[in-house]
Design a protein around this motif. Structure first.
Motif, PDB file in Angstrom:
ATOM      1  N   ILE A 116      30.032  45.300  23.168  1.00 34.08           N
ATOM      2  CA  ILE A 116      30.167  45.904  24.495  1.00 34.08           C
ATOM      3  C   ILE A 116      30.736  47.312  24.345  1.00 34.08           C
ATOM      4  O   ILE A 116      31.107  47.730  23.241  1.00 34.08           O
ATOM      5  CB  ILE A 116      31.098  45.070  25.404  1.00 34.08           C
ATOM      6  CG1 ILE A 116      32.525  45.037  24.815  1.00 34.08           C
ATOM      7  CG2 ILE A 116      30.569  43.659  25.580  1.00 34.08           C
ATOM      8  CD1 ILE A 116      33.554  44.382  25.710  1.00 34.08           C
ATOM      9  N   ARG A 117      30.811  48.039  25.444  1.00 33.24           N
ATOM     10  CA  ARG A 117      31.464  49.357  25.410  1.00 33.24           C
ATOM     11  C   ARG A 117      32.937  49.184  25.078  1.00 33.24           C
ATOM     12  O   ARG A 117      33.610  48.280  25.581  1.00 33.24           O
ATOM     13  CB  ARG A 117      31.369  50.041  26.773  1.00 33.24           C
ATOM     14  CG  ARG A 117      30.019  50.571  27.172  1.00 33.24           C
ATOM     15  CD  ARG A 117      30.142  51.499  28.376  1.00 33.24           C
ATOM     16  NE  ARG A 117      31.075  50.995  29.379  1.00 33.24           N
ATOM     17  CZ  ARG A 117      31.894  51.753  30.090  1.00 33.24           C
ATOM     18  NH1 ARG A 117      31.929  53.058  29.913  1.00 33.24           N
ATOM     19  NH2 ARG A 117      32.692  51.223  30.996  1.00 33.24           N
ATOM     20  N   ALA A 118      33.447  50.089  24.228  1.00 32.39           N
ATOM     21  CA  ALA A 118      34.867  50.015  23.874  1.00 32.39           C
ATOM     22  C   ALA A 118      35.745  50.139  25.117  1.00 32.39           C
ATOM     23  O   ALA A 118      36.820  49.535  25.192  1.00 32.39           O
ATOM     24  CB  ALA A 118      35.207  51.113  22.859  1.00 32.39           C
ATOM     25  N   ALA A 119      35.287  50.904  26.107  1.00 31.63           N
ATOM     26  CA  ALA A 119      36.071  51.091  27.327  1.00 31.63           C
ATOM     27  C   ALA A 119      36.211  49.804  28.129  1.00 31.63           C
ATOM     28  O   ALA A 119      37.085  49.697  28.990  1.00 31.63           O
ATOM     29  CB  ALA A 119      35.428  52.166  28.198  1.00 31.63           C
ATOM     30  N   ASP A 120      35.354  48.821  27.858  1.00 31.67           N
ATOM     31  CA  ASP A 120      35.387  47.560  28.614  1.00 31.67           C
ATOM     32  C   ASP A 120      36.158  46.445  27.914  1.00 31.67           C
ATOM     33  O   ASP A 120      36.206  45.323  28.425  1.00 31.67           O
ATOM     34  CB  ASP A 120      33.955  47.067  28.870  1.00 31.67           C
ATOM     35  CG  ASP A 120      33.227  47.885  29.914  1.00 31.67           C
ATOM     36  OD1 ASP A 120      33.899  48.455  30.791  1.00 31.67           O
ATOM     37  OD2 ASP A 120      31.986  47.972  29.850  1.00 31.67           O
ATOM     38  N   VAL A 121      36.749  46.721  26.742  1.00 33.96           N
ATOM     39  CA  VAL A 121      37.364  45.653  25.953  1.00 33.96           C
ATOM     40  C   VAL A 121      38.495  44.968  26.706  1.00 33.96           C
ATOM     41  O   VAL A 121      38.571  43.741  26.777  1.00 33.96           O
ATOM     42  CB  VAL A 121      37.854  46.188  24.589  1.00 33.96           C
ATOM     43  CG1 VAL A 121      38.783  45.184  23.913  1.00 33.96           C
ATOM     44  CG2 VAL A 121      36.671  46.467  23.678  1.00 33.96           C
ATOM     45  N   ARG A 122      39.410  45.748  27.264  1.00 32.31           N
ATOM     46  CA  ARG A 122      40.544  45.141  27.974  1.00 32.31           C
ATOM     47  C   ARG A 122      40.053  44.238  29.102  1.00 32.31           C
ATOM     48  O   ARG A 122      40.503  43.101  29.250  1.00 32.31           O
ATOM     49  CB  ARG A 122      41.477  46.230  28.524  1.00 32.31           C
ATOM     50  CG  ARG A 122      42.654  45.669  29.328  1.00 32.31           C
ATOM     51  CD  ARG A 122      43.491  46.784  29.921  1.00 32.31           C
ATOM     52  NE  ARG A 122      44.196  47.523  28.903  1.00 32.31           N
ATOM     53  CZ  ARG A 122      45.413  47.207  28.428  1.00 32.31           C
ATOM     54  NH1 ARG A 122      46.031  46.134  28.912  1.00 32.31           N
ATOM     55  NH2 ARG A 122      45.984  47.924  27.518  1.00 32.31           N
ATOM     56  N   LYS A 123      39.129  44.749  29.907  1.00 32.73           N
ATOM     57  CA  LYS A 123      38.613  43.943  31.002  1.00 32.73           C
ATOM     58  C   LYS A 123      37.922  42.690  30.475  1.00 32.73           C
ATOM     59  O   LYS A 123      38.146  41.583  30.966  1.00 32.73           O
ATOM     60  CB  LYS A 123      37.627  44.748  31.851  1.00 32.73           C
ATOM     61  CG  LYS A 123      37.036  43.941  33.008  1.00 32.73           C
ATOM     62  CD  LYS A 123      35.760  44.542  33.556  1.00 32.73           C
ATOM     63  CE  LYS A 123      36.029  45.571  34.584  1.00 32.73           C
ATOM     64  NZ  LYS A 123      34.785  46.032  35.279  1.00 32.73           N
ATOM     65  N   ALA A 124      37.071  42.850  29.458  1.00 33.53           N
ATOM     66  CA  ALA A 124      36.294  41.722  28.933  1.00 33.53           C
ATOM     67  C   ALA A 124      37.200  40.625  28.394  1.00 33.53           C
ATOM     68  O   ALA A 124      36.991  39.437  28.672  1.00 33.53           O
ATOM     69  CB  ALA A 124      35.338  42.198  27.837  1.00 33.53           C
ATOM     70  N   ILE A 125      38.199  41.000  27.615  1.00 33.55           N
ATOM     71  CA  ILE A 125      39.081  39.984  27.029  1.00 33.55           C
ATOM     72  C   ILE A 125      39.869  39.269  28.123  1.00 33.55           C
ATOM     73  O   ILE A 125      40.059  38.048  28.071  1.00 33.55           O
ATOM     74  CB  ILE A 125      40.006  40.617  25.973  1.00 33.55           C
ATOM     75  CG1 ILE A 125      39.184  41.060  24.761  1.00 33.55           C
ATOM     76  CG2 ILE A 125      41.085  39.634  25.535  1.00 33.55           C
ATOM     77  CD1 ILE A 125      39.988  41.669  23.642  1.00 33.55           C
ATOM     78  N   ASN A 126      40.314  40.001  29.130  1.00 34.72           N
ATOM     79  CA  ASN A 126      41.033  39.351  30.233  1.00 34.72           C
ATOM     80  C   ASN A 126      40.123  38.424  31.025  1.00 34.72           C
ATOM     81  O   ASN A 126      40.533  37.330  31.422  1.00 34.72           O
ATOM     82  CB  ASN A 126      41.650  40.411  31.148  1.00 34.72           C
ATOM     83  CG  ASN A 126      42.999  40.898  30.660  1.00 34.72           C
ATOM     84  OD1 ASN A 126      44.020  40.247  30.880  1.00 34.72           O
ATOM     85  ND2 ASN A 126      42.996  42.026  29.973  1.00 34.72           N
ATOM     86  N   VAL A 127      38.897  38.857  31.263  1.00 33.79           N
ATOM     87  CA  VAL A 127      37.936  38.014  31.982  1.00 33.79           C
ATOM     88  C   VAL A 127      37.674  36.728  31.213  1.00 33.79           C
ATOM     89  O   VAL A 127      37.681  35.619  31.778  1.00 33.79           O
ATOM     90  CB  VAL A 127      36.616  38.786  32.188  1.00 33.79           C
ATOM     91  CG1 VAL A 127      35.484  37.847  32.565  1.00 33.79           C
ATOM     92  CG2 VAL A 127      36.792  39.846  33.274  1.00 33.79           C
ATOM     93  N   LEU A 128      37.454  36.851  29.897  1.00 32.31           N
ATOM     94  CA  LEU A 128      37.151  35.667  29.090  1.00 32.31           C
ATOM     95  C   LEU A 128      38.376  34.771  28.928  1.00 32.31           C
ATOM     96  O   LEU A 128      38.268  33.541  28.936  1.00 32.31           O
ATOM     97  CB  LEU A 128      36.620  36.095  27.720  1.00 32.31           C
ATOM     98  CG  LEU A 128      35.275  36.817  27.756  1.00 32.31           C
ATOM     99  CD1 LEU A 128      34.876  37.278  26.367  1.00 32.31           C
ATOM    100  CD2 LEU A 128      34.194  35.921  28.342  1.00 32.31           C
ATOM    101  N   HIS A 129      39.541  35.372  28.801  1.00 29.25           N
ATOM    102  CA  HIS A 129      40.759  34.561  28.687  1.00 29.25           C
ATOM    103  C   HIS A 129      40.975  33.776  29.973  1.00 29.25           C
ATOM    104  O   HIS A 129      41.364  32.593  29.946  1.00 29.25           O
ATOM    105  CB  HIS A 129      41.970  35.457  28.403  1.00 29.25           C
ATOM    106  CG  HIS A 129      43.151  34.727  27.852  1.00 29.25           C
ATOM    107  ND1 HIS A 129      44.129  34.184  28.655  1.00 29.25           N
ATOM    108  CD2 HIS A 129      43.500  34.417  26.584  1.00 29.25           C
ATOM    109  CE1 HIS A 129      45.037  33.595  27.902  1.00 29.25           C
ATOM    110  NE2 HIS A 129      44.676  33.709  26.632  1.00 29.25           N
TER     111      HIS A 129
END
Length: 814
Positions: free
Chosen positions: A442-455
């Motif tokens: 994914i885009r590096a800028a989306d990592v924080r959002k993605a990990i929180n969404v998946l968690h």
């Protein structure tokens, strides 16, 4: 035998060293201990910088070395008795004299070779381990310093030497046989080749030292002491609710470590994994915490996913072309070209059509990788059989890890669904046949959002976090914030929604707190906050990139409505109390509906028609279930209904309108209500939601106001109302004489819509409508003779705010 490894933070200061020694002493009560230690935190980086500075003829390295020496001497003074301090001081000074000579040589030559760098870096662990051995002895422990260069044998590949396991085991056995002390203190990271030349073990070297010694000694366990309480379900710096994993398999630990979990480095696990030696990850600063136990076969757990991890700074290299299809050897040549440049491939994926191969590499390797691959396939590129390599930078990998994912259906779907609903685009996917890991690029800028969404999706079934950005804290907006404050606990307990108001913006100020604003103190905070334009507020929402974001527009500002497309394209849900967007030109309305569907972002505007009444929701339920709306008849203005219910000729019509405005039932400009344009917008919205393509110009408006009332400002409007009192009295008298009541009615039938004042006879569904109530009659294929009726309060800040609240909850639960 026990092996305990202490990382840089665990030995960063005299206080931390005391804690580490105390942990080793407690372990020694159960049997012999090998204490493997890193350099004092930050020392290795400082030594590398001194070498680099010296090689570039930058004499500031001398000052850096002075600071490092003073740091070690200060630690020795704090840790040792008077009798030991002189001895340790001499050792430290002698070591730093060697370092200075080495750096002076680098300065003179203007060169820093890998061999010299290994020698330079080794002093960090040599200094710390001698100091810690002396500190242990000062506390009366039976400790001895053991030189790792005499224990671990490697080849001569400086920078990341390969270990000679057989020779290492012989050296360790020899040392053990002649050593009687209970505690060995061993420097991590460093070793020596067959000639006795210092080498280093590369990234994670101290962990590797500990694992090698544990395997060679047949240790009962290996403990890695660090600054976190074990491996976590996600990076706690990104996910505040991340928690420690109590027990995990070696395979899962290796997967998580490879994908960015900083507690372990995968190669360090290999020696103990082969021997089946349990590995504990513990917290030096919270030694009573359970930590994480890594085992060959941990007890069965119901958890399908054990953890979520990530790798940043990734580039995708895409090799594609029709000339690859059915031709063997392309993959081999690609990987060989990268291997020649010593470029590690992090991720691989290939289309089944064989038209393309995609690999992920570290972003720093992009340029050499591109050159190497383009050179390898120069002939095919020139012939047009394949395209030149196309690097895509600024990416990252987010990976789900868990042994139980194997043969467990729905995990990938849940992963992709959660990311898709939050606008996180997946550029590539990789999953091994073992099904222990699902990796997404994914885009590096989306990592924080993605990990929180998946968690949230896989570990926090108890609640879903929702982030609100509210524009317009006026009459309705302030009531909405009051309701949110009262209902936050209810939403969490009963609906599993953790609703946070992240930002509030007015026309003059904007207050932001990513952890959630205090809804009892927001007026004061907003008053003291800086100004922010609407464009800046929109960019703030997009830039924060928070999961489950909802933009709540409680204004009548056309400029605010123009921001909706950009937000929906970023998968930010829009809840609009603002009627402008849904009643603007049909093309804009259709675009918003399309964007909402395309980007999985709700676009809800229930309050545009009936304030808190579920009018649009009811209409949508009818059409979604296959019913067809044939006719609608409605009183859609709580303002007009209030006015005509309260006007009886005993006081001026203008005074009744003023009362409606004072009680908050009108728009700021009451002419919008009395002219019929607001009701026209409402029936237009309903017609569109019923499937009709219609513009505002298609609505027939039969105004009861004399034209002069619509000229000038609001005060002029009231003046003209009073001047035309006879007109309004005549309307009332005519209705009374006919035994009817005046209602401002919106009508829709067969693709046509109109609004206007009507005399309603007794017995009609609209006749007994009281106060500020609204009512909508739906005549459909299923409700032919008797309409479906939605009726209730249709004006007022409190009920309108409750309608916005309901839309927020609806958007949050989708």
């Amino acid at each position: 035998m026990q092996v305990l490894k202490f990382g840089g933070t665990s030995v960063a200061s005299a206080e931390n060293i005391r804690k580490s020694v105390a942990i080793a002493a407690a372990a020694a009560a159960q049997g012999p201990v090998v204490m493997v230690v890193s350099a004092l935190g930050g020392t290795t980086d400082a030594l590398i910088s001194t070498g680099s500075a010296a090689a570039m003829a930058d004499a500031t390295y001398r000052h850096t070395l002075d600071q490092l020496e003073q740091r070690h001497l200060s630690a020795a003074l704090e840790l040792l008795h008077d009798g030991q301090q002189g001895v340790e001081k001499a050792v430290v000074e002698a070591q730093f004299a060697e370092v200075r000579r080495l750096c002076d040589g680098i300065f003179a030559l203007g060169e820093l070779s890998p061999r010299t760098l290994d020698k330079l870096m080794s002093y960090g662990e040599l200094l710390s381990s001698r100091l810690i051995a002396s500190a242990a002895q000062a506390q009366g422990l039976d400790a001895v310093w053991a030189d790792a260069r005499q224990l671990i044998r490697t080849d001569s590949r400086f920078g990341m030497a390969e270990v000679n396991t057989a020779a290492t085991e012989r050296q360790v056995a020899f040392f053990k046989a002649k050593t009687e002390q209970t505690i060995w203190v061993v420097p991590g990271f460093i070793a020596a080749d067959a000639n006795g030349t210092t080498t280093t073990l590369g990234r994670g070297g101290s962990d590797y030292t500990a694992a090698l010694l544990a395997a060679a000694l047949g240790a009962d366990k290996l403990e890695i002491w660090t600054d976190v309480s074990g491996m976590m379900t996600a990076d706690p710096r990104l996910v505040r609710s991340a928690r420690a994993i109590a027990r995990i398999s070696y395979q899962e630990a290796m997967e998580l470590s490879h994908f960015g979990a900083k507690v372990l480095y995968p190669p360090t696990i290999q020696p103990v994994m082969k021997r089946g030696i349990p590995l504990w990850i513990k917290n030096t600063f919270a030694p009573n915490d359970y930590g994480t136990l890594v085992e060959v076969t941990p007890p069965h757990t119901a958890a399908v996913v054990q953890g979520i991890s990530s790798i940043g700074s990734l580039t995708l290299l895409n090799l594609e072309g029709s000339g690859m299809v059915g031709i063997p050897g392309f993959s081999m040549r690609l990987f060989a070209a990268l291997a020649r440049e010593r470029i590690n491939v992090v991720l691989i994926t290939q289309s089944s059509s064989e038209h393309s191969i995609c690999v992920g590499v570290n972003e720093a390797d992009t340029a050499p990788a591109q050159v190497a691959v383009d050179e390898e396939f120069a002939g095919e590129i020139a012939a047009g059989r394949i395209e030149p390599l196309r690097p895509e930078r600024g990416l990252a990998i987010v990976a789900l890890v868990g042994d139980n994912m194997k043969d467990h259906p729905g995990i990938s779907g849940k992963l992709f669904g959660a990311l898709g609903q939050n606008g996180v685009n997946i550029r590539a996917i990789a999953q091994g046949a073992s099904e222990k890991n699902i990796s997404t690029v994914i885009r590096a800028a989306d990592v924080r959002k993605a990990i929180n969404v998946l968690h949230e999706a896989f570990f926090e079934a108890t609640y879903k976090q929702v982030n609100l950005f509210i524009l317009g804290p006026g009459n309705v907006g302030s009531k909405l914030l009051e309701q949110l404050a009262k209902q936050q606990a209810h939403l969490l307990e009963n609906l599993g929604l953790q609703v946070r108001v992240v930002a509030i913006a007015s026309s003059r100020h904007c207050v932001v707190n990513e952890q959630g604003l205090d809804l009892t103190a927001w007026p004061e905070e907003l008053a003291g906050a800086p100004a922010q334009s609407l464009e800046e507020f929109t960019q703030l929402i997009i830039g924060r990139n928070l999961r489950n974001s909802i933009f709540v527009d409680v204004t009548a500002n056309p400029a605010a409505a123009r921001c909706y497309p950009r937000l929906l394209e970023k998968s930010v849900a829009v809840v609009a109390c603002n009627k402008v967007a849904a009643s603007s030109d049909y093309a804009s309305y259709a675009q918003l509906k399309s964007l909402s569907k395309e980007f999985n972002a709700s676009f809800l505007f229930e309050t545009n028609v009936g304030a808190g009444l579920p009018v649009i929701g009811t209409l949508n339920d009818l059409t979604r279930s296959g019913d067809v709306v044939r006719r609608m008849q409605a009183v859609l203005s709580g303002t007009l209904n209030f006015v005509f219910n309260n006007y009886d000729g005993s006081r001026l019509f203008a005074d009744v309108v003023r009362q409606a405005q004072a009680e908050g039932y009108t728009e700021p400009d009451p002419r919008l209500d009395l002219s019929g344009s607001d009701v026209a917008r409402k029936i237009l919205i309903l017609a569109r939601e019923a499937g009709q393509v219609m513009e505002m110009s298609d609505i027939e408006i039969d105004s009861f106001l004399p034209p002069a009332c619509l000229e000038g400002d609001v005060e002029a409007f009231y003046t003209q109302l009073a001047a035309h009192e006879a007109h309004f009295r005549a309307l009332y008298d005519d209705a009374t004489a006919a035994g009817t009541r005046l209602k401002f009615v919106a009508r829709y039938a067969d693709g046509h819509a109109a609004v206007g004042l009507q005399q309603i006879p007794p017995g009609h569904d609209l006749y007994d409508l009281r106060g500020k109530d609204n009512v909508v009659l739906f005549y459909t294929d299923r409700y032919v003779e008797q309409p479906l009726v939605v009726k209730g309060a249709g004006a007022g800040a409190e009920v309108t705010a409750s309608g916005v609240f309901a839309d927020i909850v609806r958007a949050a639960r989708l």
